[in-house]
Design a protein around this motif. Structure first.
Motif, PDB file in Angstrom:
ATOM      1  N   LEU A  46       0.955  -1.218  -0.148  1.00  0.00           N
ATOM      2  CA  LEU A  46      -0.017  -0.166  -0.051  1.00  0.00           C
ATOM      3  C   LEU A  46       0.851   0.825   0.222  1.00  0.00           C
ATOM      4  O   LEU A  46       0.705   2.467  -0.188  1.00  0.00           O
ATOM      5  CB  LEU A  46      -0.745   0.024   1.487  1.00  0.00           C
ATOM      6  N   LEU A  47       1.674   1.500   0.828  1.00  0.00           N
ATOM      7  CA  LEU A  47       2.470   2.903   0.917  1.00  0.00           C
ATOM      8  C   LEU A  47       2.933   2.393  -0.517  1.00  0.00           C
ATOM      9  O   LEU A  47       3.095   3.696  -0.917  1.00  0.00           O
ATOM     10  CB  LEU A  47       3.958   2.301   1.721  1.00  0.00           C
ATOM     11  N   ASP A  48       3.594   1.675  -1.188  1.00  0.00           N
ATOM     12  CA  ASP A  48       4.427   1.317  -2.690  1.00  0.00           C
ATOM     13  C   ASP A  48       3.545   2.181  -3.192  1.00  0.00           C
ATOM     14  O   ASP A  48       4.165   3.300  -4.070  1.00  0.00           O
ATOM     15  CB  ASP A  48       5.555   0.187  -3.264  1.00  0.00           C
ATOM     16  N   GLU A  49       2.221   2.161  -3.299  1.00  0.00           N
ATOM     17  CA  GLU A  49       1.402   2.344  -4.423  1.00  0.00           C
ATOM     18  C   GLU A  49       1.402   3.840  -4.003  1.00  0.00           C
ATOM     19  O   GLU A  49       1.130   4.741  -4.903  1.00  0.00           O
ATOM     20  CB  GLU A  49      -0.134   1.781  -3.870  1.00  0.00           C
ATOM     21  N   ALA A  50       0.947   4.143  -2.468  1.00  0.00           N
ATOM     22  CA  ALA A  50       0.655   5.346  -2.702  1.00  0.00           C
ATOM     23  C   ALA A  50       2.079   6.807  -2.705  1.00  0.00           C
ATOM     24  O   ALA A  50       1.820   7.384  -3.360  1.00  0.00           O
ATOM     25  CB  ALA A  50       0.364   5.507  -0.397  1.00  0.00           C
ATOM     26  N   LEU A  51       3.770   5.996  -2.351  1.00  0.00           N
ATOM     27  CA  LEU A  51       4.081   7.041  -3.118  1.00  0.00           C
ATOM     28  C   LEU A  51       4.364   6.829  -5.223  1.00  0.00           C
ATOM     29  O   LEU A  51       3.977   7.571  -5.147  1.00  0.00           O
ATOM     30  CB  LEU A  51       5.542   5.820  -2.630  1.00  0.00           C
ATOM     31  N   VAL A  52       4.424   5.738  -5.455  1.00  0.00           N
ATOM     32  CA  VAL A  52       4.362   6.130  -6.636  1.00  0.00           C
ATOM     33  C   VAL A  52       2.667   6.539  -7.615  1.00  0.00           C
ATOM     34  O   VAL A  52       4.157   6.759  -8.310  1.00  0.00           O
ATOM     35  CB  VAL A  52       4.718   4.445  -7.315  1.00  0.00           C
ATOM     36  N   HIS A  53       2.091   6.365  -7.100  1.00  0.00           N
ATOM     37  CA  HIS A  53       0.641   6.440  -8.035  1.00  0.00           C
ATOM     38  C   HIS A  53      -0.143   7.259  -7.771  1.00  0.00           C
ATOM     39  O   HIS A  53      -1.171   7.800  -8.293  1.00  0.00           O
ATOM     40  CB  HIS A  53       0.038   4.983  -8.146  1.00  0.00           C
ATOM     41  N   ARG A  54       0.656   7.942  -6.173  1.00  0.00           N
ATOM     42  CA  ARG A  54      -0.100   9.440  -6.114  1.00  0.00           C
ATOM     43  C   ARG A  54       0.474  10.329  -5.179  1.00  0.00           C
ATOM     44  O   ARG A  54       1.270  11.012  -6.296  1.00  0.00           O
ATOM     45  CB  ARG A  54      -0.684   8.556  -4.635  1.00  0.00           C
ATOM     46  N   TRP A  55       1.889   9.989  -4.789  1.00  0.00           N
ATOM     47  CA  TRP A  55       2.635  11.016  -4.359  1.00  0.00           C
ATOM     48  C   TRP A  55       3.359  11.810  -6.001  1.00  0.00           C
ATOM     49  O   TRP A  55       3.625  12.930  -5.983  1.00  0.00           O
ATOM     50  CB  TRP A  55       3.134  11.018  -2.913  1.00  0.00           C
ATOM     51  N   VAL A 153       5.209  11.693   3.688  1.00  0.00           N
ATOM     52  CA  VAL A 153       3.975  10.121   3.553  1.00  0.00           C
ATOM     53  C   VAL A 153       4.449   8.983   4.008  1.00  0.00           C
ATOM     54  O   VAL A 153       3.552   8.441   4.635  1.00  0.00           O
ATOM     55  CB  VAL A 153       3.732   9.669   1.309  1.00  0.00           C
ATOM     56  N   VAL A 154       5.813   8.239   4.162  1.00  0.00           N
ATOM     57  CA  VAL A 154       6.234   7.357   4.650  1.00  0.00           C
ATOM     58  C   VAL A 154       6.089   7.599   6.069  1.00  0.00           C
ATOM     59  O   VAL A 154       5.464   6.456   6.677  1.00  0.00           O
ATOM     60  CB  VAL A 154       7.755   6.909   4.301  1.00  0.00           C
ATOM     61  N   SER A 155       6.277   8.100   6.590  1.00  0.00           N
ATOM     62  CA  SER A 155       5.889   8.484   8.109  1.00  0.00           C
ATOM     63  C   SER A 155       4.629   8.193   8.617  1.00  0.00           C
ATOM     64  O   SER A 155       4.704   8.067   9.825  1.00  0.00           O
ATOM     65  CB  SER A 155       7.163   9.452   8.397  1.00  0.00           C
ATOM     66  N   SER A 156       3.655   9.671   7.935  1.00  0.00           N
ATOM     67  CA  SER A 156       2.654   8.997   8.565  1.00  0.00           C
ATOM     68  C   SER A 156       1.865   7.481   8.093  1.00  0.00           C
ATOM     69  O   SER A 156       1.929   7.438   8.430  1.00  0.00           O
ATOM     70  CB  SER A 156       1.801   9.805   7.423  1.00  0.00           C
ATOM     71  N   TYR A 157       2.054   6.981   6.969  1.00  0.00           N
ATOM     72  CA  TYR A 157       1.639   5.787   6.692  1.00  0.00           C
ATOM     73  C   TYR A 157       2.548   4.737   7.961  1.00  0.00           C
ATOM     74  O   TYR A 157       1.296   3.663   8.753  1.00  0.00           O
ATOM     75  CB  TYR A 157       1.768   5.569   5.944  1.00  0.00           C
ATOM     76  N   SER A 158       3.539   4.774   8.477  1.00  0.00           N
ATOM     77  CA  SER A 158       4.756   4.113   9.370  1.00  0.00           C
ATOM     78  C   SER A 158       3.719   4.650  10.555  1.00  0.00           C
ATOM     79  O   SER A 158       3.698   3.346  11.625  1.00  0.00           O
ATOM     80  CB  SER A 158       5.677   3.935   9.387  1.00  0.00           C
ATOM     81  N   SER A 159       3.494   5.451  10.982  1.00  0.00           N
ATOM     82  CA  SER A 159       3.166   5.784  12.708  1.00  0.00           C
ATOM     83  C   SER A 159       2.078   5.263  12.615  1.00  0.00           C
ATOM     84  O   SER A 159       1.158   5.695  13.700  1.00  0.00           O
ATOM     85  CB  SER A 159       3.265   7.314  12.520  1.00  0.00           C
ATOM     86  N   CYS A 160       1.054   5.830  11.665  1.00  0.00           N
ATOM     87  CA  CYS A 160      -0.633   4.924  11.749  1.00  0.00           C
ATOM     88  C   CYS A 160      -0.324   3.467  11.845  1.00  0.00           C
ATOM     89  O   CYS A 160      -1.675   3.089  12.418  1.00  0.00           O
ATOM     90  CB  CYS A 160      -1.296   5.717  10.245  1.00  0.00           C
ATOM     91  N   ALA A 161       0.156   2.698  11.289  1.00  0.00           N
ATOM     92  CA  ALA A 161      -0.121   1.181  11.273  1.00  0.00           C
ATOM     93  C   ALA A 161       0.007   0.761  12.424  1.00  0.00           C
ATOM     94  O   ALA A 161      -0.123   0.465  12.841  1.00  0.00           O
ATOM     95  CB  ALA A 161       1.224   0.739  10.093  1.00  0.00           C
ATOM     96  N   VAL A 162       1.515   1.583  12.633  1.00  0.00           N
ATOM     97  CA  VAL A 162       2.037   1.514  13.994  1.00  0.00           C
ATOM     98  C   VAL A 162       0.854   1.608  15.772  1.00  0.00           C
ATOM     99  O   VAL A 162       0.595   0.810  15.918  1.00  0.00           O
ATOM    100  CB  VAL A 162       3.282   2.255  14.971  1.00  0.00           C
ATOM    101  N   PRO A 202      -7.460   3.642  -6.139  1.00  0.00           N
ATOM    102  CA  PRO A 202      -8.351   3.031  -5.721  1.00  0.00           C
ATOM    103  C   PRO A 202      -8.732   3.456  -4.712  1.00  0.00           C
ATOM    104  O   PRO A 202     -10.352   3.180  -4.185  1.00  0.00           O
ATOM    105  CB  PRO A 202      -8.426   2.246  -7.131  1.00  0.00           C
ATOM    106  N   THR A 203      -8.196   1.673  -3.976  1.00  0.00           N
ATOM    107  CA  THR A 203      -8.396   1.261  -3.022  1.00  0.00           C
ATOM    108  C   THR A 203      -8.235   1.624  -1.545  1.00  0.00           C
ATOM    109  O   THR A 203      -8.602   2.371  -0.917  1.00  0.00           O
ATOM    110  CB  THR A 203      -6.845   0.007  -2.231  1.00  0.00           C
ATOM    111  N   HIS A 204      -7.392   2.972  -1.590  1.00  0.00           N
ATOM    112  CA  HIS A 204      -6.765   4.322  -0.938  1.00  0.00           C
ATOM    113  C   HIS A 204      -7.970   5.366  -0.844  1.00  0.00           C
ATOM    114  O   HIS A 204      -8.536   5.734  -0.264  1.00  0.00           O
ATOM    115  CB  HIS A 204      -5.572   4.987  -1.358  1.00  0.00           C
TER     116      HIS A 204
END
Length: 221
Positions: A46-55, A153-162, A202-204
């Motif tokens: 999901l994070l890779d998708e967010a980085l590549v196809h959104r950010w 983006v990386v930090s936000s996803y990671s902290s949310c997941a934890v 689309p998933t996000h």
């Protein structure tokens, strides 16, 4: 007094220097609740998708254009363009709230450009526009603010997941290391001046819109 560029970059990247981004999970909370994210592998995809196809293909393109415009009136037009391109009411509101929070921090600290943009767009400037405006005001290079934006983006996803209990601290360390390498790969390719913003997550997007119907919410979106 403006801090040295390197210290300025660290300041804006520090989560303790609260600027609102930590309030948003970008749909991750819904995906965890629905069982779509149950492991570090799921989160990494999901994070890779967010980085590549959104950010990289959307937020970074608008960030690049906003930075080139500087502080002139075209920022207002560009902000409207971001609004038109974003899919879903919840995503638009989240982007504006995050941008408004960032400008609010620097407005309270006496930055005149942040204050002017905050007044010019009462509803809240979209995050890429706000990031570019702050970068210009604080003396950050385009490459600096791009790296900072991607890392958030990386930090936000990671902290949310934890916080959501989707992954543990050890797993997130491995994930963030790999995501940092991915971000470096993306940053190695500059944004063309004529790049058009595109996004396919689309998933996000669906998860963000469904978030407001959830019974239990830790995040604003």
């Amino acid at each position: 007094m403006t801090a040295a560029p390197r210290a300025e970059l660290l300041l804006n990247a520090d989560p303790v220097f609260a600027a609102g981004a930590g309030s948003f999970s970008s749909g991750l909370e819904t995906l965890v609740e629905d069982g779509w994210v149950t492991s570090a592998t799921d989160l990494a995809a999901l994070l890779d998708e967010a980085l590549v196809h959104r950010w990289n293909s959307f937020d970074r393109v608008f960030l690049h254009r906003a930075y080139r415009y500087g502080g002139d009136g075209r920022l207002l037009t560009l902000d409207t363009e971001v609004d038109v391109h974003l899919i879903g009411e919840a995503a638009r509101k989240a982007s504006r709230r995050a941008g408004q929070a960032l400008l609010g921090v620097w407005s309270r600290l006496g930055d005149p450009q942040s204050l002017d943009l905050r007044r010019a767009i009462p509803a809240g400037a979209h995050l890429p526009v706000a990031q570019a405006a702050v970068a210009q005001a604080r003396g950050l290079r385009l490459a600096d603010i791009e790296a900072l934006s991607g890392w958030q983006v990386v930090s936000s996803y990671s902290s949310c997941a934890v916080r959501l209990g989707a992954v543990g601290h050890r797993s997130i360390q491995h994930l963030m290391t790999r995501a940092a390498e991915r971000l470096d790969e993306l940053l190695a390719h500059p944004v063309p001046d004529d790049a058009r913003p595109t996004a396919w997550t689309p998933t996000h997007d669906i998860a963000v819109e469904r978030h407001r119907t959830s019974d239990l919410r830790l995040f604003a979106s």
